[in-house]
Design an enzyme around this catalytic site. Structure first.
Site, mmCIF file in Angstrom:
data_model
loop_
_atom_site.group_PDB
_atom_site.id
_atom_site.type_symbol
_atom_site.label_atom_id
_atom_site.label_comp_id
_atom_site.label_asym_id
_atom_site.label_seq_id
_atom_site.Cartn_x
_atom_site.Cartn_y
_atom_site.Cartn_z
ATOM 1 N N LYS A 192 0.829 -1.279 0.043
ATOM 2 C CA LYS A 192 -0.063 -0.121 -0.173
ATOM 3 C C LYS A 192 0.904 1.267 0.189
ATOM 4 O O LYS A 192 1.239 1.237 0.808
ATOM 5 C CB LYS A 192 -0.561 0.480 1.086
ATOM 6 N N ASP A 220 -2.867 10.670 3.715
ATOM 7 C CA ASP A 220 -4.008 10.197 4.128
ATOM 8 C C ASP A 220 -4.060 10.685 4.839
ATOM 9 O O ASP A 220 -4.301 11.385 6.229
ATOM 10 C CB ASP A 220 -3.816 8.926 4.653
ATOM 11 N N LYS A 225 -9.408 13.062 8.618
ATOM 12 C CA LYS A 225 -9.455 12.780 10.238
ATOM 13 C C LYS A 225 -8.991 14.019 10.985
ATOM 14 O O LYS A 225 -8.856 14.729 10.546
ATOM 15 C CB LYS A 225 -7.544 11.945 10.012
ATOM 16 N N ASP A 273 1.684 6.472 5.445
ATOM 17 C CA ASP A 273 1.108 5.648 5.249
ATOM 18 C C ASP A 273 1.120 4.972 4.177
ATOM 19 O O ASP A 273 0.232 4.043 3.095
ATOM 20 C CB ASP A 273 -0.531 6.538 5.040
ATOM 21 N N ASP A 318 -11.883 6.960 4.600
ATOM 22 C CA ASP A 318 -10.561 6.909 5.046
ATOM 23 C C ASP A 318 -10.425 5.021 5.877
ATOM 24 O O ASP A 318 -9.055 5.234 5.827
ATOM 25 C CB ASP A 318 -10.467 7.242 6.920
ATOM 26 N N GLU A 329 -9.850 3.518 3.394
ATOM 27 C CA GLU A 329 -8.612 3.249 1.243
ATOM 28 C C GLU A 329 -8.110 2.363 0.856
ATOM 29 O O GLU A 329 -8.315 1.806 0.736
ATOM 30 C CB GLU A 329 -8.090 5.079 1.224
ATOM 31 N N ARG A 367 -7.606 -0.725 1.642
ATOM 32 C CA ARG A 367 -7.923 -1.300 1.527
ATOM 33 C C ARG A 367 -8.389 -1.808 0.143
ATOM 34 O O ARG A 367 -8.324 -2.647 -0.987
ATOM 35 C CB ARG A 367 -8.981 -2.961 2.454
#
Length: 490
Positions: A255, A260, A267, A278, A337, A339, A341
């Site tokens: 990933k 993010d 967030k 991230d 959030d 995201e 996956r």
């Protein structure tokens, strides 16, 4: 990029100690109360017995194995300090590396002379030293800290240098990962990240960059949805190392969310600056591929990373949107959030469709829930295959990288059911790391051995660790390199 300190290996020179002006690091046995080795005896003589007095003191007895004590400006030596490191000649790998890290933490401008004598795992000591000497200073306007040179005096320098060579490649991969994870997002854009990976073609990797038009043609609607609100174009970078025979490759998938914000499901501001990390999963995959190329690994491995930025914008996807994955399954976006996956779903499917891998491991800073469960000591491990999972956990133990397997099951999977699509991307806080793993499993074919590694708690730390300063750790590079070495190179 930041490179590990070069370390030279040479035979012990008993006349070199008195004139050396940097740091002297002497490796001494845990039960040593009187200087035994030729180096120790020479230092004891030069210091008029000061070393023996220290070794016989309570202070030395209280030092744990792998740790050290400094004797500053010892009389009779030109050195700025005599660092006495506690490690037996037959110390295990973990202790040898910890001892090296104790030295690496203190390496400064004048350099260090390490007196390791006949230590059997001197190469591991050198790896620990190299890993802990890392520092990230790319964006400081002050002059960079000068470190080194480092010289290790050992009984058989040629043998130690030979053993240390592949370890140096591992350290280079760890440093590459740390640099990527430590970079701010205005520097490490998706374009910049892809360019750094493309540059590794010089090492013999085959690198291919799939742009947004390519991803649209492939039907990667889940991945593309994440980056719709960003000015940075989404990409997938494919790195191939073909060092084996004609067998199917092993796949690593990462990933790579370069920043993010959470998207429309924004967030909280506090701590959002840490979301530069991230892309940690993609960073680890990149570091492993660099290591394999540097040490000319006799294995076929493909590394794939999905690079996106999750930003709020007029074009950003919304909670309630439905996207279609490359597999063909539809996904209701409950929380923008969640995201990572979505990115992994498409890249996992693409990896299997194109490469038919013999096994696959994905890495992601996926859930805060894994930190609640395991803290910062262990990565969460989820798998559909006991054999691959056990082999990976064994590699983690060998390399001293913490990992713990968590359960999966139908009851968790059922929570993903959506009213309007084939599944939801998020289904509540309880069991959050497990339901995220269940989501990913839907994009793994039954015949593909697979592990999912949630590195949210281990990729970056607020405090220093044994082998790294505050910040990026490079967790996973050593364990995955060990897995590939043991499983495919025999």
């Amino acid at each position: 990029m930041t490179h590990p300190l070069p370390i030279q290996f040479q035979e012990t020179d008993l006349d070199a100690f008195a004139q050396f002006t940097g740091r002297l690091a002497l490796v001494a046995a845990a039960d040593e109360v009187e200087a035994r080795s030729p180096s120790a005896r020479r230092i004891n003589k030069l210091t008029k017995g000061a070393l023996n007095r220290f070794l016989a003191s309570d202070a030395w007895e209280k030092v744990k194995e792998g740790e050290s004590v400094d004797l500053s400006w010892p009389a009779g030596l030109a050195a700025e300090a005599l660092q006495v490191v506690k490690a037996d000649r037959r110390a295990d790998v973990a202790t040898a590396r910890k001892a090296g890290a104790a030295i690496g933490k203190s390496v400064g401008k004048p350099g260090v002379l390490v007196l390791a004598g006949s230590m059997q795992r001197a190469a591991d000591l050198s790896l620990g030293l190299a890993l802990r000497a890392y520092d990230f200073e790319a964006h400081k306007t002050t002059a960079p800290t000068l470190r080194g040179p480092v010289t290790m005096m050992v009984k058989d320098p040629e043998a130690v240098a030979l053993a240390a060579k592949p370890m140096a490649a591992v350290a280079e991969g760890v440093f590459f990962t740390r640099d990527l994870v430590n970079e701010p997002a205005n520097v490490l854009t998706t374009d910049d990240f892809a360019a750094r990976l493309a540059a590794m073609q010089e090492l013999g990797l085959e690198v291919e960059i799939l742009e947004e038009a390519d991803l649209e043609a492939l039907g990667m609607g889940a991945l593309l949805g994440v980056g719709m609100g960003s000015e940075s174009p989404s990409k997938v970078v494919v790195m191939q190392w073909n060092g084996g025979g004609g067998e199917a490759p092993f796949a690593l998938v990462g990933k790579g969310v370069v920043f993010d914000t959470g998207g429309i499901s924004l967030k909280p501001a506090g701590g959002m600056e840490d979301m530069t990390m991230d892309m940690g999963g993609a960073g680890v995959v990149s570091g492993v591929m660099r290591t394999l190329a540097l040490r000319r690994a006799k294995a076929n491995v493909v590394g794939l990373v999905g690079l996106v930025e999750n930003m709020p914008d007029g074009r950003a996807q919304r909670p309630g949107d439905v996207v279609k994955s490359m597999k063909g399954d539809t996904i209701e976006v409950i929380n923008t959030d969640a995201e990572g996956r979505l990115v992994l779903a498409d890249v996992l499917w693409y990896a299997q469709e194109r490469f038919k891998p013999c096994g696959m491991i994905n890495l992601a800073t996926l859930t805060g829930a894994i930190i609640v469960a395991l803290g910062h000591e262990n990565t969460g491990v989820f798998s559909n295959d006991d054999g691959l999972c056990d082999a990976f956990l064994k590699a983690c133990k060998s390399e001293g990288e913490g990992a713990w397997r968590l359960p999966m099951g139908d009851a968790y999977d059922a929570k993903l059911k959506s009213r309007v699509a084939d599944m939801m991307n998020s289904c509540g806080r309880d069991g959050g790391s497990i339901t995220a793993a269940q989501f990913l499993k839907r994009f793994v074919k039954d015949e593909t051995p697979w592990c999912h590694l949630d590195i949210a708690g281990t990729a970056l730390l607020k405090t220093e660790s044994t082998f790294a300063p505050k910040g990026a750790t490079g967790w996973g590079v050593m364990a995955l390199d060990r897995l590939i070495r043991d499983k495919f190179e025999g």
